[in-house]
Design a protein around this motif. Structure first.
Motif, PDB file in Angstrom:
ATOM      1  N   GLY A  87      13.685  13.044  45.823  1.00 58.28           N
ATOM      2  CA  GLY A  87      14.070  12.893  47.214  1.00 58.28           C
ATOM      3  C   GLY A  87      15.098  13.939  47.603  1.00 58.28           C
ATOM      4  N   LEU A  88      15.255  14.141  48.893  1.00 63.54           N
ATOM      5  CA  LEU A  88      16.146  15.168  49.413  1.00 63.54           C
ATOM      6  C   LEU A  88      17.401  14.513  49.986  1.00 63.54           C
ATOM      7  N   PRO A  89      18.591  14.816  49.449  1.00 62.65           N
ATOM      8  CA  PRO A  89      19.813  14.267  50.049  1.00 62.65           C
ATOM      9  C   PRO A  89      19.938  14.700  51.506  1.00 62.65           C
ATOM     10  N   LEU A  90      20.298  13.768  52.357  1.00 60.59           N
ATOM     11  CA  LEU A  90      20.400  14.083  53.779  1.00 60.59           C
ATOM     12  C   LEU A  90      21.390  15.220  54.022  1.00 60.59           C
ATOM     13  N   ALA A  91      22.429  15.305  53.216  1.00 59.44           N
ATOM     14  CA  ALA A  91      23.426  16.363  53.381  1.00 59.44           C
ATOM     15  C   ALA A  91      22.825  17.756  53.228  1.00 59.44           C
ATOM     16  N   ALA A  92      21.676  17.878  52.579  1.00 58.53           N
ATOM     17  CA  ALA A  92      21.028  19.180  52.433  1.00 58.53           C
ATOM     18  C   ALA A  92      20.561  19.743  53.778  1.00 58.53           C
ATOM     19  N   LEU A  93      20.492  18.885  54.804  1.00 57.79           N
ATOM     20  CA  LEU A  93      20.070  19.335  56.126  1.00 57.79           C
ATOM     21  C   LEU A  93      21.248  19.733  57.013  1.00 57.79           C
ATOM     22  N   ARG A  94      22.462  19.694  56.471  1.00 57.60           N
ATOM     23  CA  ARG A  94      23.671  19.909  57.273  1.00 57.60           C
ATOM     24  C   ARG A  94      23.609  21.216  58.071  1.00 57.60           C
ATOM     25  N   ASP A  95      23.238  22.303  57.447  1.00 55.89           N
ATOM     26  CA  ASP A  95      23.286  23.614  58.106  1.00 55.89           C
ATOM     27  C   ASP A  95      21.907  24.134  58.508  1.00 55.89           C
ATOM     28  N   ARG A  96      20.912  23.275  58.484  1.00 59.13           N
ATOM     29  CA  ARG A  96      19.564  23.708  58.803  1.00 59.13           C
ATOM     30  C   ARG A  96      19.208  23.374  60.256  1.00 59.13           C
ATOM     31  N   PRO A  97      18.451  24.251  60.935  1.00 58.80           N
ATOM     32  CA  PRO A  97      17.913  23.883  62.249  1.00 58.80           C
ATOM     33  C   PRO A  97      16.870  22.786  62.079  1.00 58.80           C
ATOM     34  N   LEU A  98      17.007  21.718  62.863  1.00 61.48           N
ATOM     35  CA  LEU A  98      16.124  20.566  62.727  1.00 61.48           C
ATOM     36  C   LEU A  98      15.213  20.436  63.938  1.00 61.48           C
ATOM     37  N   ILE A  99      14.063  19.820  63.694  1.00 67.94           N
ATOM     38  CA  ILE A  99      13.041  19.596  64.714  1.00 67.94           C
ATOM     39  C   ILE A  99      12.792  18.097  64.747  1.00 67.94           C
ATOM     40  N   LEU A 111      18.070   9.321  62.772  1.00 70.61           N
ATOM     41  CA  LEU A 111      18.571  10.577  62.211  1.00 70.61           C
ATOM     42  C   LEU A 111      20.062  10.734  62.497  1.00 70.61           C
ATOM     43  N   GLU A 112      20.475  10.506  63.736  1.00 74.19           N
ATOM     44  CA  GLU A 112      21.875  10.708  64.093  1.00 74.19           C
ATOM     45  C   GLU A 112      22.782   9.715  63.364  1.00 74.19           C
ATOM     46  N   ARG A 113      22.319   8.471  63.214  1.00 76.71           N
ATOM     47  CA  ARG A 113      23.110   7.474  62.494  1.00 76.71           C
ATOM     48  C   ARG A 113      23.246   7.871  61.026  1.00 76.71           C
ATOM     49  N   GLY A 114      22.157   8.300  60.402  1.00 76.44           N
ATOM     50  CA  GLY A 114      22.212   8.698  58.998  1.00 76.44           C
ATOM     51  C   GLY A 114      23.116   9.899  58.781  1.00 76.44           C
ATOM     52  N   CYS A 115      23.029  10.892  59.687  1.00 74.67           N
ATOM     53  CA  CYS A 115      23.878  12.074  59.549  1.00 74.67           C
ATOM     54  C   CYS A 115      25.351  11.709  59.706  1.00 74.67           C
ATOM     55  N   ALA A 116      25.655  10.781  60.607  1.00 77.36           N
ATOM     56  CA  ALA A 116      27.046  10.338  60.759  1.00 77.36           C
ATOM     57  C   ALA A 116      27.555   9.716  59.460  1.00 77.36           C
ATOM     58  N   GLN A 117      26.700   8.927  58.795  1.00 76.85           N
ATOM     59  CA  GLN A 117      27.078   8.354  57.499  1.00 76.85           C
ATOM     60  C   GLN A 117      27.329   9.439  56.466  1.00 76.85           C
ATOM     61  N   ALA A 118      26.547  10.527  56.554  1.00 79.62           N
ATOM     62  CA  ALA A 118      26.680  11.618  55.585  1.00 79.62           C
ATOM     63  C   ALA A 118      27.782  12.603  55.979  1.00 79.62           C
ATOM     64  N   GLY A 119      28.426  12.402  57.119  1.00 78.43           N
ATOM     65  CA  GLY A 119      29.583  13.208  57.490  1.00 78.43           C
ATOM     66  C   GLY A 119      29.306  14.456  58.284  1.00 78.43           C
ATOM     67  N   PHE A 120      28.186  14.525  58.989  1.00 79.16           N
ATOM     68  CA  PHE A 120      27.923  15.705  59.814  1.00 79.16           C
ATOM     69  C   PHE A 120      27.057  15.337  61.011  1.00 79.16           C
ATOM     70  N   ARG A 121      26.980  16.245  61.974  1.00 79.01           N
ATOM     71  CA  ARG A 121      26.122  16.067  63.143  1.00 79.01           C
ATOM     72  C   ARG A 121      24.880  16.927  62.968  1.00 79.01           C
ATOM     73  N   PRO A 122      23.696  16.383  63.239  1.00 79.60           N
ATOM     74  CA  PRO A 122      22.475  17.173  63.065  1.00 79.60           C
ATOM     75  C   PRO A 122      22.387  18.297  64.096  1.00 79.60           C
ATOM     76  N   ARG A 123      21.890  19.440  63.660  1.00 78.76           N
ATOM     77  CA  ARG A 123      21.702  20.594  64.557  1.00 78.76           C
ATOM     78  C   ARG A 123      20.227  20.652  64.960  1.00 78.76           C
TER      79      ARG A 123
END
Length: 210
Positions: A87-99, A111-123
């Motif tokens: 599986g892919l840790p959600l934090a691996a998406l921190r600096d990636r452009p997302l669709i 997605l936004e709730r999970g990223c908040a738990q992981a300590g970042f805002r999705p881009r």
């Protein structure tokens, strides 16, 4: 039964054949707007994407889809090495452009709730309402598509890979929803009963909630 194989046109045609005097209207909108319309009595029944397994106040629902969310990537993406089969840790998406689906949808809220738990805002750099469009954008290397598992919608040959998101895992959920007091009219109650039969709960879900 997989949600994407549910033929809503055939379902409504069959219901109309059995209840020809009942007028049925179908509309599409974001989860937020449909939820507001449901509470205002403008809708009798809604299929809502949701980030939670608890219904909003004033509503009741039954889950009809509950699957892991995945990151859909093009061949050769560096994330393939990071997933390593576990599986892919959600934090691996921190600096990636997302669709992703637009704001106001259950998938985007998850997605936004999970990223908040992981300590970042999705881009999120690209939005579209149709999963297959998101997958096509990912196939052209424009970012990482975040979708419910099984909804990549890409045609054969694109070579897309779906990596299950973990740490934290996030879910794609769809719920059949109505007002907590129940639909007001006999016709709406009949439609809800038929929808309950046509859309059985995913395994592991714990019944209707209000």
């Amino acid at each position: 039964m997989r949600w994407r194989f549910f033929d809503i046109a055939a379902f409504l045609a069959d219901f109309h054949q059995d209840h020809p005097a009942v007028e049925v209207a179908l509309t599409e909108d974001t989860t937020e707007r449909m939820q507001a319309a449901l509470l205002a009595g403008e809708l009798d029944i809604a299929l809502l994407g949701t980030a939670s397994d608890v219904p909003p106040p004033g509503t009741a629902f039954r889950m009809v889809l509950d699957v892991p969310m995945v990151a859909v990537v093009a061949p050769g993406d560096p994330l393939l090495a990071r997933a390593a089969g576990t599986g892919l840790p959600l934090a691996a998406l921190r600096d990636r452009p997302l669709i992703c689906l637009p704001r106001g949808t259950g998938v985007r809220a998850a997605l936004e709730r999970g990223c908040a738990q992981a300590g970042f805002r999705p881009r999120v750099t690209f939005e579209a309402a149709a999963p297959h469009v998101l997958a096509r954008l990912a196939a052209r290397g424009l970012g990482v598509a975040v979708l419910p598992a099984g909804e990549d919608g890409a045609p054969p040959g694109d070579g897309l890979r779906a990596l299950r998101i973990v740490e934290p895992g996030i879910r794609g959920r769809l719920a059949l929803a109505w007002q907590a007091a129940g639909p007001a009219s006999p016709a709406a109650r009949a439609l809800l009963d038929r929808l309950r039969d046509a859309l059985p709960e995913p395994s592991g879900c714990a019944g209707e909630r209000s």
